[in-house]
Design a protein around this motif. Structure first.
Motif, PDB file in Angstrom:
ATOM      1  N   LYS A  10       7.756  -3.983  51.756  1.00 49.99           N
ATOM      2  CA  LYS A  10       6.405  -4.456  52.089  1.00 49.99           C
ATOM      3  C   LYS A  10       6.024  -4.050  53.512  1.00 49.99           C
ATOM      4  N   TYR A  11       6.974  -4.206  54.440  1.00 42.73           N
ATOM      5  CA  TYR A  11       6.725  -3.820  55.836  1.00 42.73           C
ATOM      6  C   TYR A  11       6.518  -2.316  55.943  1.00 42.73           C
ATOM      7  N   ARG A  12       7.296  -1.557  55.185  1.00 41.09           N
ATOM      8  CA  ARG A  12       7.180  -0.095  55.197  1.00 41.09           C
ATOM      9  C   ARG A  12       5.810   0.349  54.680  1.00 41.09           C
ATOM     10  N   SER A  13       5.248  -0.392  53.728  1.00 38.83           N
ATOM     11  CA  SER A  13       3.947  -0.013  53.182  1.00 38.83           C
ATOM     12  C   SER A  13       2.782  -0.471  54.053  1.00 38.83           C
ATOM     13  N   GLY A  14       3.067  -1.185  55.169  1.00 38.28           N
ATOM     14  CA  GLY A  14       2.020  -1.491  56.139  1.00 38.28           C
ATOM     15  C   GLY A  14       1.477  -2.899  56.109  1.00 38.28           C
ATOM     16  N   LEU A  15       2.007  -3.776  55.280  1.00 34.36           N
ATOM     17  CA  LEU A  15       1.507  -5.145  55.225  1.00 34.36           C
ATOM     18  C   LEU A  15       2.032  -5.966  56.401  1.00 34.36           C
ATOM     19  N   PRO A  16       1.225  -6.895  56.921  1.00 34.25           N
ATOM     20  CA  PRO A  16       1.733  -7.765  57.986  1.00 34.25           C
ATOM     21  C   PRO A  16       2.749  -8.763  57.414  1.00 34.25           C
ATOM     22  N   ILE A  17       3.712  -9.132  58.219  1.00 31.86           N
ATOM     23  CA  ILE A  17       4.806  -9.989  57.742  1.00 31.86           C
ATOM     24  C   ILE A  17       4.296 -11.345  57.280  1.00 31.86           C
ATOM     25  N   GLU A  18       3.256 -11.865  57.918  1.00 36.08           N
ATOM     26  CA  GLU A  18       2.733 -13.190  57.543  1.00 36.08           C
ATOM     27  C   GLU A  18       2.219 -13.223  56.106  1.00 36.08           C
ATOM     28  N   SER A  19       1.834 -12.062  55.570  1.00 39.53           N
ATOM     29  CA  SER A  19       1.267 -12.041  54.221  1.00 39.53           C
ATOM     30  C   SER A  19       2.323 -12.067  53.121  1.00 39.53           C
ATOM     31  N   PHE A  20       3.578 -11.710  53.433  1.00 40.18           N
ATOM     32  CA  PHE A  20       4.569 -11.665  52.356  1.00 40.18           C
ATOM     33  C   PHE A  20       5.820 -12.489  52.612  1.00 40.18           C
ATOM     34  N   ALA A  21       6.155 -12.838  53.832  1.00 37.26           N
ATOM     35  CA  ALA A  21       7.368 -13.616  54.090  1.00 37.26           C
ATOM     36  C   ALA A  21       7.141 -15.057  53.638  1.00 37.26           C
ATOM     37  N   HIS A  22       8.081 -15.599  52.901  1.00 31.79           N
ATOM     38  CA  HIS A  22       7.958 -16.972  52.410  1.00 31.79           C
ATOM     39  C   HIS A  22       9.339 -17.595  52.262  1.00 31.79           C
ATOM     40  N   GLU A  23       9.364 -18.897  52.201  1.00 37.64           N
ATOM     41  CA  GLU A  23      10.608 -19.641  52.033  1.00 37.64           C
ATOM     42  C   GLU A  23      11.026 -19.593  50.564  1.00 37.64           C
ATOM     43  N   PRO A  24      12.302 -19.865  50.285  1.00 40.11           N
ATOM     44  CA  PRO A  24      12.727 -19.853  48.887  1.00 40.11           C
ATOM     45  C   PRO A  24      12.085 -21.000  48.104  1.00 40.11           C
ATOM     46  N   ARG A  25      12.025 -20.822  46.802  1.00 42.10           N
ATOM     47  CA  ARG A  25      11.460 -21.831  45.923  1.00 42.10           C
ATOM     48  C   ARG A  25      12.322 -23.098  45.981  1.00 42.10           C
ATOM     49  N   PRO A  26      11.705 -24.286  46.119  1.00 44.45           N
ATOM     50  CA  PRO A  26      12.521 -25.508  46.177  1.00 44.45           C
ATOM     51  C   PRO A  26      13.180 -25.800  44.835  1.00 44.45           C
ATOM     52  N   LYS A  27      14.242 -26.580  44.896  1.00 44.98           N
ATOM     53  CA  LYS A  27      14.938 -26.934  43.664  1.00 44.98           C
ATOM     54  C   LYS A  27      14.054 -27.804  42.786  1.00 44.98           C
ATOM     55  N   LYS A  28      14.258 -27.719  41.492  1.00 50.17           N
ATOM     56  CA  LYS A  28      13.487 -28.517  40.548  1.00 50.17           C
ATOM     57  C   LYS A  28      13.893 -29.976  40.651  1.00 50.17           C
ATOM     58  N   THR A  29      12.920 -30.873  40.479  1.00 49.22           N
ATOM     59  CA  THR A  29      13.254 -32.295  40.495  1.00 49.22           C
ATOM     60  C   THR A  29      13.644 -32.768  39.100  1.00 49.22           C
ATOM     61  N   VAL A  30      13.075 -32.136  38.078  1.00 48.74           N
ATOM     62  CA  VAL A  30      13.407 -32.481  36.702  1.00 48.74           C
ATOM     63  C   VAL A  30      14.279 -31.367  36.155  1.00 48.74           C
ATOM     64  N   ARG A  31      15.540 -31.717  35.891  1.00 47.03           N
ATOM     65  CA  ARG A  31      16.461 -30.707  35.378  1.00 47.03           C
ATOM     66  C   ARG A  31      16.848 -31.073  33.952  1.00 47.03           C
ATOM     67  N   GLY A  32      17.305 -30.117  33.223  1.00 46.20           N
ATOM     68  CA  GLY A  32      17.792 -30.393  31.879  1.00 46.20           C
ATOM     69  C   GLY A  32      17.046 -29.609  30.840  1.00 46.20           C
ATOM     70  N   TRP A  33      17.077 -30.117  29.647  1.00 47.53           N
ATOM     71  CA  TRP A  33      16.507 -29.425  28.495  1.00 47.53           C
ATOM     72  C   TRP A  33      15.123 -29.962  28.175  1.00 47.53           C
ATOM     73  N   GLY A  34      14.212 -29.816  29.091  1.00 42.12           N
ATOM     74  CA  GLY A  34      12.839 -30.201  28.834  1.00 42.12           C
ATOM     75  C   GLY A  34      12.627 -31.694  28.889  1.00 42.12           C
ATOM     76  N   PRO A  35      11.763 -32.233  28.019  1.00 43.24           N
ATOM     77  CA  PRO A  35      11.381 -33.636  28.131  1.00 43.24           C
ATOM     78  C   PRO A  35      12.470 -34.630  27.729  1.00 43.24           C
ATOM     79  N   SER A  36      13.586 -34.166  27.175  1.00 45.53           N
ATOM     80  CA  SER A  36      14.631 -35.131  26.789  1.00 45.53           C
ATOM     81  C   SER A  36      15.346 -35.697  28.005  1.00 45.53           C
ATOM     82  N   VAL A  37      15.325 -34.969  29.132  1.00 51.14           N
ATOM     83  CA  VAL A  37      15.928 -35.465  30.366  1.00 51.14           C
ATOM     84  C   VAL A  37      14.864 -35.408  31.451  1.00 51.14           C
TER      85      VAL A  37
END
Length: 135
Positions: free
Chosen positions: A92-119
């Motif tokens: 992204k940096y090589r293609s000329g985009l500013p860092i603020e437009s693409f740098a981001h934190e990792p996705r937070p962990k899910k609060t609801v885990r398991g096999w869908g609505p059963s858990v």
């Protein structure tokens, strides 16, 4: 007759390119971007993209950072997610985009885990249907 056709086939296969991965480092052939704004060193670039990349990878020279490939990052001991994120940010940096437009934190962990609505929220949800089968 059979051997003659086999010999011509082997010559044909030798002349045709093989569809396999190349061991050549393609990152070395890509252009090295010039430093922009406040980012002049590899440590500043890694700090700007976040995810504590500056502690996971140490590179001294600007050109050395941009010649790294995924295999090189793997040999330095980076996890797959970190390698992919750093290489993605470099592109992204090589293609000329500013860092603020693409740098981001990792996705937070899910609060609801398991096999869908059963858990939900760590508790198993039981339906009335299951209770009627037990009686």
């Amino acid at each position: 007759m059979f051997f003659a056709s086999l010999a011509s086939t082997s010559r044909l296969c030798a002349a045709a390119p093989r569809f396999t991965r190349s061991v050549v480092n393609r990152a070395a052939s890509w252009p090295v971007p010039s430093p922009r704004d406040t980012i002049t060193t590899p440590a500043e670039f890694l700090k700007a993209i976040g995810r504590s990349s500056e502690t996971k990878l140490e590179v001294d020279q600007w050109d050395a950072l941009w010649k790294l490939s995924g295999h090189d990052l793997r040999q330095k001991g980076l996890a797959v997610r970190d390698r992919r994120y750093i290489l993605w940010c470099m592109e992204k940096y090589r293609s000329g985009l500013p860092i603020e437009s693409f740098a981001h934190e990792p996705r937070p962990k899910k609060t609801v885990r398991g096999w869908g609505p059963s858990v939900q929220n760590g508790k198993r949800i039981r339906s009335r249907r299951d209770k009627s089968k037990k009686k």
